[in-house]
Motif scaffolding. Structure first.
Motif, short mmCIF file in Angstrom:
data_model
loop_
_atom_site.label_atom_id
_atom_site.label_comp_id
_atom_site.label_asym_id
_atom_site.label_seq_id
_atom_site.Cartn_x
_atom_site.Cartn_y
_atom_site.Cartn_z
N ARG A 22 -5.84 -18.03 4.96
CA ARG A 22 -6.20 -17.25 3.76
C ARG A 22 -7.06 -16.05 4.12
O ARG A 22 -6.87 -14.96 3.59
N ALA A 23 -8.01 -16.25 5.03
CA ALA A 23 -8.87 -15.15 5.44
C ALA A 23 -8.05 -14.07 6.14
O ALA A 23 -8.28 -12.87 5.93
N LEU A 24 -7.08 -14.47 6.93
CA LEU A 24 -6.23 -13.51 7.61
C LEU A 24 -5.35 -12.76 6.61
O LEU A 24 -5.21 -11.53 6.70
N ALA A 30 -6.50 -6.31 2.61
CA ALA A 30 -7.55 -5.30 2.57
C ALA A 30 -7.17 -4.07 3.40
O ALA A 30 -7.45 -2.93 3.00
N ALA A 31 -6.53 -4.30 4.55
CA ALA A 31 -6.10 -3.17 5.38
C ALA A 31 -5.08 -2.32 4.62
O ALA A 31 -5.15 -1.08 4.63
N TYR A 32 -4.14 -2.98 3.95
CA TYR A 32 -3.19 -2.23 3.12
C TYR A 32 -3.91 -1.48 2.02
O TYR A 32 -3.61 -0.32 1.74
N SER A 33 -4.87 -2.13 1.38
CA SER A 33 -5.60 -1.48 0.29
C SER A 33 -6.32 -0.23 0.77
O SER A 33 -6.33 0.80 0.08
N GLY A 34 -6.91 -0.29 1.95
CA GLY A 34 -7.55 0.88 2.52
C GLY A 34 -6.58 2.00 2.78
O GLY A 34 -6.87 3.18 2.50
N ARG A 35 -5.41 1.65 3.28
CA ARG A 35 -4.39 2.66 3.53
C ARG A 35 -3.85 3.23 2.23
O ARG A 35 -3.53 4.42 2.15
N ILE A 36 -3.75 2.39 1.20
CA ILE A 36 -3.30 2.88 -0.11
C ILE A 36 -4.29 3.90 -0.64
O ILE A 36 -3.89 4.96 -1.14
N GLY A 37 -5.58 3.61 -0.51
CA GLY A 37 -6.60 4.54 -0.98
C GLY A 37 -6.58 5.87 -0.25
O GLY A 37 -6.98 6.90 -0.81
N GLN A 80 0.05 -8.03 12.87
CA GLN A 80 0.24 -7.18 11.68
C GLN A 80 -1.08 -6.59 11.24
O GLN A 80 -1.14 -5.42 10.86
N LEU A 81 -2.15 -7.38 11.29
CA LEU A 81 -3.47 -6.87 10.92
C LEU A 81 -3.86 -5.72 11.84
O LEU A 81 -4.31 -4.67 11.36
N ALA A 82 -3.68 -5.88 13.12
CA ALA A 82 -4.02 -4.81 14.07
C ALA A 82 -3.20 -3.56 13.77
O ALA A 82 -3.74 -2.44 13.76
N ALA A 83 -1.92 -3.74 13.49
CA ALA A 83 -1.05 -2.59 13.19
C ALA A 83 -1.48 -1.89 11.90
O ALA A 83 -1.51 -0.65 11.84
#
Length: 91
Positions: A22-24, A30-37, A80-83
């Motif tokens: 779940r944390a992952l 969150a990484a996607y959300s940052g990129r969306i912003g 995927q997180l790193a990417a």
């Protein structure tokens, strides 16, 4: 008084794996959300939201019973997180 001999539904290791999965998932979301912003256009933001959407559904439906899927998440999502963290905000 509750039955003290009742065994737990999940082992500590299963619960730990579930929490890590779940944390992952949350970190990738969150990484996607940052990129969306930081998206350069509404179209780019929409595309990123579409990529993030299945992760939101999976996070909300994941249970400690999903041990096979949890193992896959723990194996596959770090890459995927790193990417996503390295993703080009200009995409």
């Amino acid at each position: 008084m509750p039955n003290a001999t009742r065994s737990p539904r999940w082992t500590a290791a299963e619960m730990d794996a579930y929490e890590r999965a779940r944390a992952l998932l949350n970190a990738v979301i969150a990484a996607y959300s940052g990129r969306i912003g930081a998206a350069p256009s509404p179209e780019a933001a929409r595309a990123l939201r579409a990529q993030r959407a299945p992760l939101l559904v999976e996070r909300d439906s994941l249970t400690a019973d999903s041990q096979e899927r949890i193992a896959e998440i723990l194996r596959d999502l770090p890459a995927q997180l790193a990417a996503e963290r390295e993703g080009n905000p200009g995409e």
